[in-house]
Design an enzyme around this catalytic site. Structure first.
Site, short mmCIF file in Angstrom:
data_model
loop_
_atom_site.label_atom_id
_atom_site.label_comp_id
_atom_site.label_asym_id
_atom_site.label_seq_id
_atom_site.Cartn_x
_atom_site.Cartn_y
_atom_site.Cartn_z
N LYS A 123 -9.68 -4.09 -6.17
CA LYS A 123 -10.58 -4.94 -5.65
C LYS A 123 -11.41 -4.51 -4.53
O LYS A 123 -12.57 -4.84 -4.56
CB LYS A 123 -9.46 -5.96 -5.18
CG LYS A 123 -8.55 -6.82 -5.90
CD LYS A 123 -9.39 -7.70 -7.17
CE LYS A 123 -10.11 -8.85 -6.36
NZ LYS A 123 -10.71 -9.87 -7.38
N THR A 165 -9.57 -10.47 -1.97
CA THR A 165 -8.34 -10.45 -1.24
C THR A 165 -8.21 -10.05 0.05
O THR A 165 -8.97 -8.89 0.30
CB THR A 165 -7.10 -9.73 -2.41
OG1 THR A 165 -5.80 -9.87 -1.45
CG2 THR A 165 -7.78 -8.43 -2.86
N ASP A 166 -7.23 -10.26 0.82
CA ASP A 166 -7.10 -9.70 2.23
C ASP A 166 -6.53 -8.35 1.90
O ASP A 166 -6.40 -7.59 2.81
CB ASP A 166 -6.32 -10.62 3.07
CG ASP A 166 -4.68 -10.83 2.39
OD1 ASP A 166 -4.45 -10.56 1.32
OD2 ASP A 166 -4.14 -11.43 3.32
N TYR A 180 -3.80 -2.16 -7.23
CA TYR A 180 -4.56 -3.48 -7.41
C TYR A 180 -5.39 -3.72 -6.22
O TYR A 180 -6.65 -4.07 -6.28
CB TYR A 180 -3.54 -4.33 -7.21
CG TYR A 180 -4.10 -5.93 -6.81
CD1 TYR A 180 -4.96 -6.73 -7.77
CD2 TYR A 180 -3.67 -6.24 -5.78
CE1 TYR A 180 -5.38 -7.80 -7.23
CE2 TYR A 180 -4.34 -7.50 -5.21
CZ TYR A 180 -5.30 -8.20 -6.07
OH TYR A 180 -6.02 -9.55 -5.73
P1 NAD Z 1 -4.30 -14.82 -12.28
O1 NAD Z 1 -3.90 -13.32 -12.83
O2 NAD Z 1 -3.63 -15.99 -12.17
O3 NAD Z 1 -5.65 -15.10 -13.17
C1 NAD Z 1 -6.51 -14.34 -13.71
C2 NAD Z 1 -7.36 -14.89 -14.71
O4 NAD Z 1 -8.48 -13.77 -15.29
C3 NAD Z 1 -6.79 -15.01 -16.13
O5 NAD Z 1 -6.89 -16.31 -16.65
C4 NAD Z 1 -6.90 -13.91 -17.01
O6 NAD Z 1 -6.89 -14.44 -18.39
C5 NAD Z 1 -8.40 -13.81 -16.85
N1 NAD Z 1 -8.96 -12.48 -16.87
C6 NAD Z 1 -8.19 -11.06 -16.77
N2 NAD Z 1 -8.93 -10.10 -17.22
C7 NAD Z 1 -10.26 -10.90 -17.78
C8 NAD Z 1 -11.38 -10.22 -18.36
N3 NAD Z 1 -11.60 -8.79 -18.48
N4 NAD Z 1 -12.39 -11.11 -18.60
C9 NAD Z 1 -12.15 -12.59 -18.62
N5 NAD Z 1 -11.20 -12.96 -17.91
C10 NAD Z 1 -9.98 -12.12 -17.47
O7 NAD Z 1 -5.11 -14.68 -10.91
P2 NAD Z 1 -5.17 -15.37 -9.64
O8 NAD Z 1 -4.03 -15.32 -8.85
O9 NAD Z 1 -5.71 -16.89 -10.13
O10 NAD Z 1 -6.30 -14.65 -8.90
C11 NAD Z 1 -7.84 -14.94 -9.07
C12 NAD Z 1 -8.85 -14.17 -8.29
O11 NAD Z 1 -8.47 -14.25 -7.10
C13 NAD Z 1 -8.48 -12.53 -8.36
O12 NAD Z 1 -9.82 -12.17 -8.39
C14 NAD Z 1 -7.55 -12.23 -7.35
O13 NAD Z 1 -7.74 -11.08 -6.85
C15 NAD Z 1 -8.28 -13.14 -6.28
N6 NAD Z 1 -6.77 -13.62 -5.32
C16 NAD Z 1 -5.81 -14.05 -5.64
C17 NAD Z 1 -4.90 -14.24 -4.52
C18 NAD Z 1 -3.61 -15.01 -4.83
O14 NAD Z 1 -2.67 -15.01 -3.87
N7 NAD Z 1 -3.33 -15.13 -6.22
C19 NAD Z 1 -5.38 -14.22 -3.28
C20 NAD Z 1 -6.48 -13.75 -2.90
C21 NAD Z 1 -7.18 -13.34 -3.79
O1 DAU Z 2 -2.66 -11.16 -0.24
C1 DAU Z 2 -3.16 -11.83 -1.15
C2 DAU Z 2 -2.51 -11.23 -2.67
O2 DAU Z 2 -1.44 -11.95 -2.84
C3 DAU Z 2 -3.48 -11.48 -3.83
O3 DAU Z 2 -4.47 -10.51 -3.84
C4 DAU Z 2 -2.66 -11.06 -5.13
O4 DAU Z 2 -3.49 -11.29 -6.16
C5 DAU Z 2 -1.49 -11.83 -5.10
O5 DAU Z 2 -0.39 -11.50 -6.11
C6 DAU Z 2 -0.62 -11.74 -3.71
O6 DAU Z 2 -0.07 -10.40 -3.78
P1 DAU Z 2 1.23 -10.04 -3.08
O7 DAU Z 2 1.87 -8.83 -3.39
O8 DAU Z 2 1.49 -10.21 -1.57
O9 DAU Z 2 2.08 -11.39 -3.98
P2 DAU Z 2 3.27 -11.52 -4.45
O10 DAU Z 2 3.79 -13.00 -4.91
O11 DAU Z 2 3.64 -10.38 -5.75
O12 DAU Z 2 4.42 -10.98 -3.35
C7 DAU Z 2 4.59 -11.64 -2.04
C8 DAU Z 2 5.74 -11.00 -1.40
O13 DAU Z 2 6.96 -11.13 -1.93
C9 DAU Z 2 5.46 -9.31 -1.26
O14 DAU Z 2 5.81 -9.09 0.14
C10 DAU Z 2 6.48 -8.87 -2.23
C11 DAU Z 2 7.52 -9.79 -2.31
N1 DAU Z 2 8.40 -10.15 -3.54
C12 DAU Z 2 7.67 -10.36 -4.65
C13 DAU Z 2 8.17 -10.39 -5.95
C14 DAU Z 2 7.50 -10.75 -7.08
C15 DAU Z 2 9.75 -9.92 -3.41
O15 DAU Z 2 10.30 -9.82 -2.55
N2 DAU Z 2 10.46 -10.32 -4.60
C16 DAU Z 2 9.58 -10.39 -5.78
O16 DAU Z 2 10.39 -10.59 -6.95
#
Ligand code: NAD
Ligand code: DAU
Length: 350
Positions: A164, A134-135, A160
């Site tokens: 990472k 992640t960033d 978190y």
């Molecule tokens: P998510 O929470 O939606 O999914 C995570 C998945 O991992 C789930 O299916 C969960 O069951 C599985 N998991 C958790 N612990 C586990 C374990 N111990 N063994 C096997 N499986 C396990 O997450 P996401 O948003 O899809 O993110 C996926 C990856 O991308 C993560 O590594 C996250 O850090 C990274 N990432 C996410 C974002 C974002 O915006 N969502 C952005 C940049 C990077």
């Molecule tokens: O930047 C990459 C990351 O983006 C990933 O590594 C994470 O897994 C992913 O969850 C996401 O993190 P953020 O914390 O940026 O995402 P989130 O959707 O939780 O929140 C986005 C923005 O919105 C953040 O500034 C917090 C704000 N927010 C979030 C929630 C849940 C609100 O204002 N209200 C809310 O209820």
């Protein structure tokens, strides 16, 4: 044809990746997922009968299981998505983040290392361990700071992000110490179908539809750099096929938006697609997230110039498709918003 092993392929990005992979590639996918609250087999319903998709419920930290999967399926790559991913949950309790993101990644690296030693020289040359990060590892930007590059020093601010960052360092160390052929990607905020409605965009859509308040943290002026999940998945395939071993690649949408702007856009789309009561009036400013990073922005020059990737979706049309997807998939929402989800909402938004 050698398969790939995906971890966390029942989560948001992982399941989109698996679905896109099976649409675009011939080779099979072994999908290892623990099915935590964030993992959902309904995301993969459309490939349930596809013999190229082998789903295994299990933990990345289970060395015996992972070694046996590697031995049986002989994958040409591991794409490691599995993680605890929600910042707010890590603030309430970081235990699972340490267990999966740090220890789990370490165990997976060890299993990969042992597996690579069993491969022929040719197979070893082909093998890749692609770590999805992640960033957020880079910390927070001021309003006029340049965007994060691959050489920006790590400064994680949430449990978190720290977990990472720790995993990223361990991946790097396994390359430098043991020669494991690793690649790491650091991506900005994703949005799209199948995102669990604890994250901001799907939470606002789901709350809007049910006329619940739209809880904006602090002053709503925190900035995120949004990327459609399909563009992230395409970038991962690009890095897998063309990335240089040992390198890291930043991925982002070049799309900085304040949270408040995003919420207004969601309200406008909802008003159009489901005309009704004033969605804007549901917006409520609530207590800020502790240590809330102010701004993220990703410089994608390296992946664009060196590997030729660029995002295809623009935010306006991508967000519209995403809102439409949630409106059309009420059964999916009901399925994932179980009792445990409601417990989370009452803990976080009390
Ligand atoms: P998510 O929470 O939606 O999914 C995570 C998945 O991992 C789930 O299916 C969960 O069951 C599985 N998991 C958790 N612990 C586990 C374990 N111990 N063994 C096997 N499986 C396990 O997450 P996401 O948003 O899809 O993110 C996926 C990856 O991308 C993560 O590594 C996250 O850090 C990274 N990432 C996410 C974002 C974002 O915006 N969502 C952005 C940049 C990077
Ligand atoms: O930047 C990459 C990351 O983006 C990933 O590594 C994470 O897994 C992913 O969850 C996401 O993190 P953020 O914390 O940026 O995402 P989130 O959707 O939780 O929140 C986005 C923005 O919105 C953040 O500034 C917090 C704000 N927010 C979030 C929630 C849940 C609100 O204002 N209200 C809310 O209820």
């Amino acid at each position: 044809m050698k398969p790939i092993l995906v971890t966390g392929g029942a989560g948001f990005i992982g399941s989109n990746f698996v679905l896109n992979w099976l649409r675009g590639e011939a080779s099979p996918v072994v999908n290892l997922d623990k099915l935590t609250y964030a993992g959902n087999l309904a995301n993969l319903a459309s490939v349930a009968r596809d013999s190229r998709h082998v789903f295994v419920q299990g933990d990345i930290a289970d060395r015996e299981l992972v070694s046996s999967l590697l031995k049986t399926h002989q994958p040409r790559a591991i794409i490691h998505f599995a993680a605890e991913s929600h910042v707010d949950r890590s603030i309430h309790s970081a235990d699972d983040f340490i267990r999966t993101n740090i220890e789990g990644t370490f165990h997976l690296l060890q299993s990969a290392r042992e597996y690579v030693e069993t491969l022929s020289a040719d197979e070893r040359k082909q093998f890749r361990f692609l770590h999805i990060s992640t960033d957020e590892v880079y910390g927070s930007l001021g309003p006029n700071d340049p965007a994060f590059t691959e050489t920006t020093p790590y400064a994680p601010n949430s449990p978190y992000a720290a977990s990472k960052a720790s995993a990223d360092h361990m991946v790097r160390a396994f390359h430098h110490t043991y020669g494991l052929p690793v690649l790491t990607t650091n991506c900005s905020n994703n949005y799209g179908a199948y995102q669990f409605p604890e994250k901001m965009i799907p939470l606002m859509i789901c709350n809007g539809v049910t006329q619940k308040r739209l809880p904006v943290y602090g002053d709503g002026m925190n900035v995120r750099d949004w990327l459609h999940v399909n563009d992230h998945c395409a970038a991962i395939v690009t890095v897998l096929e063309r990335g240089v071993v040992g390198e890291t690649y930043n991925i982002g949408g070049n799309c900085e938006k304040s949270n408040l702007d995003v919420v207004h856009e969601i309200c406008a789309i909802l008003s159009e697609l489901r005309p009704g009561p004033g969605y804007e009036s549901l917006i409520e400013f609530v207590k800020d997230r502790p240590g809330h990073d102010r701004r993220y922005a990703v410089d994608t020059t390296k992946i664009r110039r060196e590997l030729g990737w660029a995002p295809q979706e623009n935010f306006t049309s991508g967000l519209r498709k995403t809102v439409a997807w949630y409106l059309e998939n009420q059964a999916w929402i009901e399925n994932v918003t179980s009792g445990a989800y409601r417990d989370w909402l009452s803990l976080q938004y009390k």
